[in-house]
Design a protein around this motif. Structure first.
Motif, PDB file in Angstrom:
ATOM      1  N   ARG A 126     -28.612  21.653  80.945  1.00  0.00           N
ATOM      2  CA  ARG A 126     -28.065  20.605  80.077  1.00  0.00           C
ATOM      3  C   ARG A 126     -27.554  21.189  78.763  1.00  0.00           C
ATOM      4  O   ARG A 126     -26.540  20.736  78.232  1.00  0.00           O
ATOM      5  N   SER A 127     -28.252  22.192  78.254  1.00  0.00           N
ATOM      6  CA  SER A 127     -27.831  22.816  76.998  1.00  0.00           C
ATOM      7  C   SER A 127     -26.817  23.931  77.227  1.00  0.00           C
ATOM      8  O   SER A 127     -26.362  24.554  76.271  1.00  0.00           O
ATOM      9  N   ARG A 128     -26.494  24.176  78.499  1.00  0.00           N
ATOM     10  CA  ARG A 128     -25.575  25.247  78.901  1.00  0.00           C
ATOM     11  C   ARG A 128     -26.079  26.633  78.491  1.00  0.00           C
ATOM     12  O   ARG A 128     -25.298  27.572  78.334  1.00  0.00           O
ATOM     13  N   MET A 163     -21.395  27.687  87.926  1.00  0.00           N
ATOM     14  CA  MET A 163     -21.003  26.376  88.457  1.00  0.00           C
ATOM     15  C   MET A 163     -20.961  25.377  87.301  1.00  0.00           C
ATOM     16  O   MET A 163     -21.892  24.594  87.111  1.00  0.00           O
ATOM     17  N   PRO A 164     -19.899  25.390  86.500  1.00  0.00           N
ATOM     18  CA  PRO A 164     -19.838  24.536  85.306  1.00  0.00           C
ATOM     19  C   PRO A 164     -19.900  23.052  85.613  1.00  0.00           C
ATOM     20  O   PRO A 164     -20.337  22.264  84.763  1.00  0.00           O
ATOM     21  N   ASP A 199     -21.846  19.667  83.690  1.00  0.00           N
ATOM     22  CA  ASP A 199     -21.176  18.427  83.312  1.00  0.00           C
ATOM     23  C   ASP A 199     -21.942  17.203  83.801  1.00  0.00           C
ATOM     24  O   ASP A 199     -21.895  16.149  83.167  1.00  0.00           O
ATOM     25  N   ASP A 200     -22.648  17.346  84.932  1.00  0.00           N
ATOM     26  CA  ASP A 200     -23.398  16.226  85.503  1.00  0.00           C
ATOM     27  C   ASP A 200     -24.707  16.743  86.093  1.00  0.00           C
ATOM     28  O   ASP A 200     -24.899  16.756  87.309  1.00  0.00           O
TER      29      ASP A 200
END
Length: 339
Positions: A73-75, A83-84, A88-89
């Motif tokens: 979630r925080s990237r 797998m971006p 995103d979801d």
């Protein structure tokens, strides 16, 4: 992964049941001791004994899931780079993160099982105060839970594939089954190698673990020979993780931790070979045992390989060159992004 007592145990009894030597085998000749009936260890009894260990494994899995989910979630996780669309979801891919969490806890439980097995099968360290019967029981219960965690890891991976497949339910189920459980069925990127490696670990772990409970039928010697291949299952599991774990693709503390955990395994394995519990496994002079030139060469080779593995692990940790990717790939798309 691994079941049963040390490689040196030839009996069909649980050493915790009072069989063997010492006060547990009194003859009742006025000493006040009672004779005990040997009790064979069964799968049912070990399944009951594995409940607490299994609950701990589930708690650890939940904690790992929370960590992975928060990082995506925080990237902060490299999974967001590979797998971006998951970053995103993240809520739409919770089964994938749960599969990863089960995979990490399975690797941790496999690590503990192998460590316990090596402690039991070699000369007992002076500092190890835990009784051997208790270690043997723990070795068996962690083994059963390792198998369960590996199966859960694979099932949630298949469920994730089904969840994001736009085909009919039976078509998507069949595709997920083939890609998750049939060697060669997964034909995308790194998974073409990593998935079959993981499948090999799964399909070897189940029989090698459960054979302990029928060793009285196949013979103790045959069981001991097959039991030694458990280390192969563990190596395959680590290889699968390093190849396919998206959060360990790139250099970082996740990947370094995986390499670091292998040091105790390599050190214990080398110590196990240098100081075996069985006289027949010791590295005596060539020809000291009947017809043993080939056996002596094999034992020497095993010791050299173990020492070499330990040296390689130390070199990897010192230099920091552990095979991780230095930068994200140009194409981070996934063939399983069906949305």
């Amino acid at each position: 992964m691994v079941d049963g007592p040390a490689d040196g145990a030839d009996t069909d009894t649980d050493t915790g049941a009072g069989t063997g030597t010492g006060a547990g085998t009194g003859t009742g000749t006025g000493t006040g001791t009672r004779e005990r009936t040997p009790t064979r260890v069964t799968l049912r009894s070990d399944l009951r004994a594995s409940t607490v260990d299994g609950l701990i494994a589930l708690i650890v899995t939940g904690a790992v899931f929370a960590l992975l989910y928060a990082r995506i979630r925080s990237r902060a996780s490299s999974t967001a780079t590979v797998m971006p669309f998951m970053a995103d979801d993240p809520g739409g891919f919770w089964m994938y993160f749960l599969s990863q969490a089960f995979g990490w806890s399975a690797l941790l439980w496999a690590w503990g099982t192998v460590v316990l097995g090596l402690l039991l099968s070699g000369a007992r360290p002076a500092w190890l105060r835990i009784p051997a019967p208790r270690l043997e029981r723990l070795h068996r219960t962690t083994s059963l839970n390792t198998i369960a965690l590996i199966v859960a890891h694979a099932l949630f991976f298949a469920a994730e594939l089904i969840n994001h497949d736009t085909d009919s339910w039976y078509g998507s189920t069949w595709t997920a089954f083939v890609e998750s459980f049939v060697p060669g069925g997964y034909a995308s990127g790194t998974g073409r190698i990593a998935i079959p490696v993981g499948q090999a670990a799964l399909y070897l772990a189940i029989p090698l673990g459960l054979l302990f409970y029928v060793r009285h039928r196949i013979g103790a010697r045959a069981w001991r020979v097959m039991h030694r291949f458990v280390i192969v299952v563990y190596v395959l599991s680590v290889w699968h993780t390093l190849l396919y774990g998206t959060n360990v693709w790139y250099d970082g503390w996740f990947r370094t931790s995986v390499w670091l955990l292998q040091l105790p395994i390599a050190a214990l394995f080398l110590a196990r070979l240098l100081r075996p519990a069985r006289r027949s496994q010791r590295l005596a002079a060539p020809g000291a045992h009947p017809g043993s030139k080939a056996g002596w060469s094999l034992r020497l080779t095993g010791r050299l390989l173990a020492a070499g593995t330990l040296a390689v692990l130390l070199a990897v940790l010192i230099t920091g060159r552990d095979g991780g990717r230095a930068e994200p790939p140009a194409d981070t798309s996934s063939t399983h992004n069906h949305d």
